[in-house]
Design an enzyme around this catalytic site. Structure first.
Site, PDB file in Angstrom:
ATOM      1  N   PRO A 218       0.475  -0.933   0.564  1.00  0.00           N
ATOM      2  CG  PRO A 218      -0.881  -1.683   1.724  1.00  0.00           C
ATOM      3  CD  PRO A 218       0.160  -2.080   0.916  1.00  0.00           C
ATOM      4  CE1 TYR A 219       6.499   5.517   1.380  1.00  0.00           C
ATOM      5  CE2 TYR A 219       7.592   3.291   0.466  1.00  0.00           C
ATOM      6  CZ  TYR A 219       7.158   5.128   0.335  1.00  0.00           C
ATOM      7  OH  TYR A 219       8.557   5.280   0.045  1.00  0.00           O
ATOM      8  CB  ALA A 220       5.678   0.823  -4.045  1.00  0.00           C
TER       9      ALA A 220
ATOM     10  CB  THR B 234       0.289   5.737  -1.599  1.00  0.00           C
ATOM     11  OG1 THR B 234       1.437   6.218  -0.877  1.00  0.00           O
ATOM     12  CG2 THR B 234      -0.409   5.193  -0.621  1.00  0.00           C
TER      13      THR B 234
END
Length: 318
Positions: free
Chosen positions: A122-124, A126
């Protein structure tokens, strides 16, 4: 580095993970990038702002797996609001801190700016989503954007004015330092990747070299964005280093062994990548000057001095 080179940074930080100590001696506003009233006040009080460096994000991969909603809200939704505030105030230059974690892993683990995008956390995602937003807005002519895709920063300000403030880091070098000082074993997370030794491969770049790349991008901003208003640039050394090789480099710096233990991959982790691009050199006239050993050495020096520079510990938000 901006201050050293005669430029005046104006700092906006909500201090979720940042440190007030790092803002001393320069204009500082405590608050959120989505707070339009505050952003308007900053531009009213500093009408000569020429560009914005957007480093605002939550960045811990396992945390993003546990809290994807929070990560998309902080990194995408608030970021979009921030862009609206910038456009309203006539600030057209945005230098965005992106990430090489958005790339699809290639067979040889090398990537350039045209490589396929396949974020695995999910971080990547975003970062990839926000780059799409920036590209669309730049195409409309409302903003001009340089998106800097960082590989894996290590090190600290060589003069030890700033450095990593999180007491329990999640990245490899930070954990090596913590376990070394605690007399514990460093955990190699993932040993079944299709790399030369089975551990993940990364492109470790000194944070002070990264700072210099930002300076070069700001100084050359208009030329770099002259064609279409949007540019993506990889920031890495061009050398892939596995986690096991990082352990060896660490042992060389400390002149002794580092005990290790092996375990499974962390959620959201990938085999990794390193850049094969020359775009940073071609467009910015930038290339890294510091080695992995320099980064390890400066990180260790910062660890020893950190508590004299910053105060009470900051825990990363869940």
């Amino acid at each position: 580095m901006l201050t050293d080179e005669g430029h005046q940074p104006v700092v906006l930080d909500n201090l979720v993970t940042g440190r007030r100590e790092f803002t001393e001696g320069r204009p500082f506003y405590e608050g959120d990038i989505a707070d339009g009233t505050l952003v308007d006040r900053i531009f009213a009080e500093h009408p000569d702002i020429e560009a914005v460096v957007d480093c605002a994000a939550l960045i811990v991969v396992p945390d993003s797996v546990a809290d994807p909603l929070g990560y998309h809200h902080a990194n995408v939704a608030k970021g979009i609001e921030f862009l609206g505030h910038l456009a309203r105030n006539g600030c057209v230059r945005v230098l965005f801190s992106s990430s090489a974690s958005i790339y699809r892993t290639s067979e040889d683990f090398t990537v350039d700016e045209d490589s396929a995008i396949e974020p695995l956390s999910p971080y990547a995602r975003t970062k990839a989503i926000f780059e799409d937003v920036l590209r669309d807005i730049a195409a409309s002519g409302q903003l001009r954007v340089i998106s800097l895709r960082y590989f894996n920063p290590i090190g600290a300000d060589p003069e030890l004015r700033t450095g990593l403030q999180i007491r329990k880091p999640t990245h490899a070098l930070g954990k090596m330092i913590d376990t070394h000082h605690a007399g514990e074993r460093f955990t190699i997370t993932g040993t079944d990747y299709p790399t030369r030794d089975g551990s993940g491969i990364r492109d470790y770049v000194h944070v002070w070299d990264l700072a210099h790349a930002h300076l070069r991008a700001l100084l050359r901003f208009d030329a770099v964005t002259a064609d279409g208003g949007y540019q993506v640039i990889n920031l890495g050394t061009g050398t892939g280093t596995t986690v096991r090789e990082l352990v060896t480099a660490f042992e060389n710096v400390i002149a002794g062994p580092l005990a290790t233990i092996e375990t499974d991959r962390r959620p959201g982790d990938s085999a990794g990548a390193y850049t094969r691009s020359t775009r940073a050199l071609d467009l910015l006239g930038w290339k890294p000057e510091r080695s992995i050993e320099d980064g390890i050495r400066d990180s260790l020096r910062w660890y020893a001095e950190r508590d004299t520079v910053i105060g009470a510990p900051v825990s990363h938000p869940a």
